[in-house]
Motif scaffolding. Structure first.
Motif, PDB file in Angstrom:
ATOM      1  N   ASP A  25      37.941  31.158  51.036  1.00 57.00           N
ATOM      2  CA  ASP A  25      38.751  31.464  49.446  1.00 57.00           C
ATOM      3  C   ASP A  25      38.817  32.965  49.481  1.00 57.00           C
ATOM      4  N   GLU A  27      39.166  34.865  47.065  1.00 62.15           N
ATOM      5  CA  GLU A  27      38.420  35.462  45.933  1.00 62.15           C
ATOM      6  C   GLU A  27      37.056  35.396  46.387  1.00 62.15           C
ATOM      7  N   VAL A  28      36.730  34.584  47.081  1.00 62.08           N
ATOM      8  CA  VAL A  28      35.297  34.804  47.282  1.00 62.08           C
ATOM      9  C   VAL A  28      34.964  35.826  48.402  1.00 62.08           C
ATOM     10  N   TYR A  29      35.900  35.940  49.216  1.00 60.36           N
ATOM     11  CA  TYR A  29      35.764  37.126  50.357  1.00 60.36           C
ATOM     12  C   TYR A  29      35.656  38.477  49.412  1.00 60.36           C
ATOM     13  N   SER A  30      36.692  38.501  48.585  1.00 58.31           N
ATOM     14  CA  SER A  30      36.767  39.791  47.872  1.00 58.31           C
ATOM     15  C   SER A  30      35.421  39.971  47.125  1.00 58.31           C
ATOM     16  N   ALA A  31      35.027  38.900  46.402  1.00 55.36           N
ATOM     17  CA  ALA A  31      33.747  39.150  45.784  1.00 55.36           C
ATOM     18  C   ALA A  31      32.527  39.411  46.462  1.00 55.36           C
ATOM     19  N   THR A  34      32.803  43.109  47.574  1.00 57.10           N
ATOM     20  CA  THR A  34      32.393  43.847  46.080  1.00 57.10           C
ATOM     21  C   THR A  34      30.930  44.033  46.400  1.00 57.10           C
ATOM     22  N   PRO A 211      39.099  29.230  39.350  1.00 62.93           N
ATOM     23  CA  PRO A 211      39.166  30.800  40.057  1.00 62.93           C
ATOM     24  C   PRO A 211      37.919  31.436  39.780  1.00 62.93           C
ATOM     25  N   VAL A 212      37.593  32.045  40.838  1.00 64.50           N
ATOM     26  CA  VAL A 212      36.335  32.931  40.531  1.00 64.50           C
ATOM     27  C   VAL A 212      36.265  33.940  39.570  1.00 64.50           C
ATOM     28  N   GLU A 213      37.400  34.350  39.227  1.00 64.27           N
ATOM     29  CA  GLU A 213      37.461  35.432  38.468  1.00 64.27           C
ATOM     30  C   GLU A 213      37.891  34.970  36.941  1.00 64.27           C
ATOM     31  N   GLN A 214      38.205  33.511  36.835  1.00 66.16           N
ATOM     32  CA  GLN A 214      38.848  33.330  35.521  1.00 66.16           C
ATOM     33  C   GLN A 214      37.488  32.894  34.673  1.00 66.16           C
TER      34      GLN A 214
END
Ligand code: SF4
Length: 281
Positions: A25, A27-31, A34, A211-214
């Protein structure tokens, strides 16, 4: 009434399973990336880098993100004005699971009898499928591969009505700390609050697909999600349980009305190998 040939659904499910087996996912890769930049300890940064490298290798070489290719879990929303011609949706999904697990050399992880013989079904079937009907002429499928390690560390507790918010935060903290590295953190934490015994667990599972950021739409629950995330990340469980500030990437809560005598709370843990897709046909 819209008619969809069974073959169309079959092909799309096969495509989705291949996709989620190899591609993390975003979003998970980006998290994770970070967290890799912000973690203080070298060991935590190294673990996070290994998880990122693993995701890169999986996508480039088309090999599974994890050896545990999971139980296939599907939330299927069926429009009231759509009809699938040729087979039942359950049969189509299971046929697609069997085909994609064989063709992609994904590990078959399902045993027929859970307690005694425990003989592998050898095709990763049956998938666990939840159906509901909605207005419209489309089929929506949320498809996930759910690994056993994180699933095993999940809990459901029938709390007393009047239980305070802080006790729920503590229940999640104890669940995550008790699990340590077993669910392969950094985690996504899905929490169901309300409903009854079985719907509460389903809410927790569905919460993993947010979604991870939601954040939660309700400000009170959004604040509770933040509190739980902070508490869990202050616990020093860390990536793969080796210490650090990144125990969870996200906490999502879904709620439902419940009986005056009840307050069910379910906590479904998901590992960093967060494999899921949403398709609409
Ligand atoms: S919990 Fe997740 S990352 Fe860990 S072994 Fe299972 S599927 Fe793989």
């Amino acid at each position: 009434m819209r008619v969809i040939p069974a073959q169309v659904v079959y092909d799309r499910v096969i495509e989705a399973i291949s996709q989620i087996s190899y591609f993390l996912d975003p979003e998970v890769y980006s998290a994770l990336a970070t967290a890799r930049r912000t973690e203080q300890s070298k060991l935590s940064r190294d673990v996070l880098q290994a998880l990122l490298d693993n995701a890169d290798v999986a996508s480039k070489q088309q090999i599974p993100l994890c050896q545990d290719t999971g139980t296939v879990v599907v939330f299927a929303s069926f429009g009231s004005d759509v009809f699938v011609e040729g087979s039942s949706l359950e049969e189509i999904i299971n046929a697609a699971v069997a085909k994609s697990y064989a063709d992609n050399y994904l590990r078959a992880s399902i045993v027929e009898d859970p307690l005694y013989e425990r003989v592998n079904t050898r095709n990763n079937c049956p998938a666990i499928i939840h159906f509901d009907q909605v207005p419209g002429d489309k089929i929506s499928l949320h498809i996930a591969q759910k690994g056993g390690g994180a699933e095993n560390m999940s809990v459901l507790s029938m709390l007393k009505p009047g239980t305070e918010e802080a006790e729920i935060v503590e229940l999640v903290r104890q669940t995550v700390c008790g699990a340590g590295g077993k669910p392969c953190p950094p985690l996504i934490i899905g929490i169901g609050i309300g409903g009854n015994f079985e719907t509460c667990a389903l809410l927790a599972k569905k919460a993993l697909f947010v979604p991870v950021e939601q954040p939660n739409r309700d400000p009170q629950y959004a604040e509770l999600e933040s509190k739980i995330l902070k508490t869990v990340n202050d616990s020093n469980v860390g990536p793969q349980g080796l210490g650090g500030a990144t125990t969870a990437l996200a906490v999502h809560i879904l709620t439902a009305p419940c009986h005056i005598a009840s307050l069910p709370v379910a906590i479904n843990l998901q590992c960093h190998s967060h494999r899921h897709a949403h398709i609409v046909i």
